[in-house]
Design a protein around this motif. Sequence first.
Motif, short mmCIF file in Angstrom:
data_model
loop_
_atom_site.label_atom_id
_atom_site.label_comp_id
_atom_site.label_asym_id
_atom_site.label_seq_id
_atom_site.Cartn_x
_atom_site.Cartn_y
_atom_site.Cartn_z
N PRO A 118 4.21 -6.78 -18.88
CA PRO A 118 5.02 -6.58 -17.67
C PRO A 118 4.84 -7.71 -16.67
N ILE A 119 5.89 -7.92 -15.84
CA ILE A 119 5.86 -8.96 -14.82
C ILE A 119 5.83 -8.29 -13.44
N LEU A 120 4.84 -8.62 -12.66
CA LEU A 120 4.77 -8.09 -11.30
C LEU A 120 5.85 -8.75 -10.45
N ILE A 121 6.78 -7.94 -9.93
CA ILE A 121 7.89 -8.51 -9.16
C ILE A 121 7.87 -8.09 -7.69
N GLN A 122 7.08 -7.08 -7.36
CA GLN A 122 7.02 -6.66 -5.96
C GLN A 122 5.73 -5.90 -5.71
N GLU A 123 5.12 -6.15 -4.57
CA GLU A 123 3.90 -5.44 -4.19
C GLU A 123 3.99 -5.09 -2.71
N THR A 124 3.79 -3.81 -2.39
CA THR A 124 3.82 -3.37 -1.00
C THR A 124 2.44 -2.84 -0.62
N ALA A 125 2.34 -2.28 0.57
CA ALA A 125 1.06 -1.75 1.03
C ALA A 125 0.64 -0.52 0.23
N PHE A 126 1.60 0.09 -0.49
CA PHE A 126 1.27 1.33 -1.19
C PHE A 126 1.73 1.36 -2.66
N SER A 127 2.39 0.30 -3.14
CA SER A 127 2.91 0.36 -4.50
C SER A 127 2.95 -1.01 -5.16
N ARG A 128 3.12 -0.99 -6.49
CA ARG A 128 3.33 -2.21 -7.26
C ARG A 128 4.51 -1.96 -8.20
N LYS A 129 5.41 -2.93 -8.29
CA LYS A 129 6.60 -2.78 -9.13
C LYS A 129 6.58 -3.86 -10.20
N TYR A 130 6.77 -3.43 -11.46
CA TYR A 130 6.74 -4.34 -12.59
C TYR A 130 8.06 -4.30 -13.34
N GLU A 131 8.42 -5.45 -13.92
CA GLU A 131 9.56 -5.52 -14.82
C GLU A 131 9.05 -5.44 -16.25
N GLU A 132 9.58 -4.48 -17.01
CA GLU A 132 9.33 -4.38 -18.43
C GLU A 132 10.57 -4.87 -19.16
N GLU A 133 10.54 -4.86 -20.48
CA GLU A 133 11.66 -5.40 -21.26
C GLU A 133 12.95 -4.62 -21.03
N SER A 134 12.84 -3.30 -20.86
CA SER A 134 14.06 -2.49 -20.77
C SER A 134 14.22 -1.76 -19.45
N ALA A 135 13.21 -1.85 -18.56
CA ALA A 135 13.30 -1.09 -17.31
C ALA A 135 12.32 -1.66 -16.28
N PHE A 136 12.45 -1.14 -15.04
CA PHE A 136 11.51 -1.47 -13.97
C PHE A 136 10.64 -0.24 -13.71
N PHE A 137 9.36 -0.47 -13.42
CA PHE A 137 8.45 0.62 -13.16
C PHE A 137 7.70 0.36 -11.85
N GLU A 138 7.76 1.34 -10.95
CA GLU A 138 7.03 1.26 -9.70
C GLU A 138 5.89 2.27 -9.74
N TYR A 139 4.68 1.81 -9.40
CA TYR A 139 3.49 2.66 -9.47
C TYR A 139 2.94 2.86 -8.06
N ILE A 140 2.76 4.13 -7.69
CA ILE A 140 2.18 4.48 -6.39
C ILE A 140 0.87 5.21 -6.65
N ASP A 141 -0.24 4.64 -6.20
CA ASP A 141 -1.55 5.24 -6.42
C ASP A 141 -2.15 5.68 -5.09
#
Length: 212
Positions: free
Chosen positions: A42-65
Amino acid sequence: MGILNFFKKKVKNEQNEDGNNNINTVEVNNETEMISNKENFPILIQETAFSRKYEEESAFFEYIDFKVAGTSHYQKDIKKAIKIENEDSFFFDEKYDGMTNKEILESTFDEPIFIYHNALFSNCDLRLEENNEYDPKAIAVYVNDCKVGHVPRKNFKEGKKYIYDLLKSDIRHPISASLYGGKYKINRDDTSIETGETDYKIECQIVIKTDK
C-alpha cells in the motif's frame, strides 16, 4: 558487392539489432516497473491527526486507531466480554503467547507475558450516548454487547467528531477491538515465574474502504 556497400549493410544490420535490443530492454523495463509498482502497495497518501489513508491496488483504505477511554471503570464488563469470547470463539484459545513456564524462563527476562496479549474480539460496535450527563456527544464502545469504555475526548477531539458525524448519519464501518493487559507471567531471576495482574485495556481500529 563493393567493400563499401558491405560495410554499410553490416552497420545497418548492427543498428537494427541494437534497435531490437533497445525495444526488448524497454519492454523488460516496463514489465519490471509494473511489477515494482504492484509491490509498492500500500501507498500512504494521506495522514491526519487521527487517521492514515492508504492506496491499495483496487481500493483506498482509511484507518482510524484509538485507545478506549475509561476502561479502568469497566473491568468487570471487560472480563465478562472475555468470558463470552472464550465460550464462543477461538480468538482467545492461546494463552501467554502459547508459551509454557519453561519457555518463558528460557526465552524472556523481565518482560511480562500477558495471558491474552493483542487478542482480537470477534464482536465490537460503537453506540451514541446522547443521554450521557457529562458529554451529550459521547460514544460508547461495546464488546460482545458489554460496555467497556468510550471513544476518547482527550488528544482525539478531531477523531471523535469525525466518528460522531459518521454515526449520527447512520454510517457504519468495520471496527475491531484488541485486548491488552490483564494477568501476566514474568521471569525476573531466571529461576522461577512470577505472576501478576494489571487493568485490562482495549484499542480499537475503524477501517473505511473506498473503491476506486
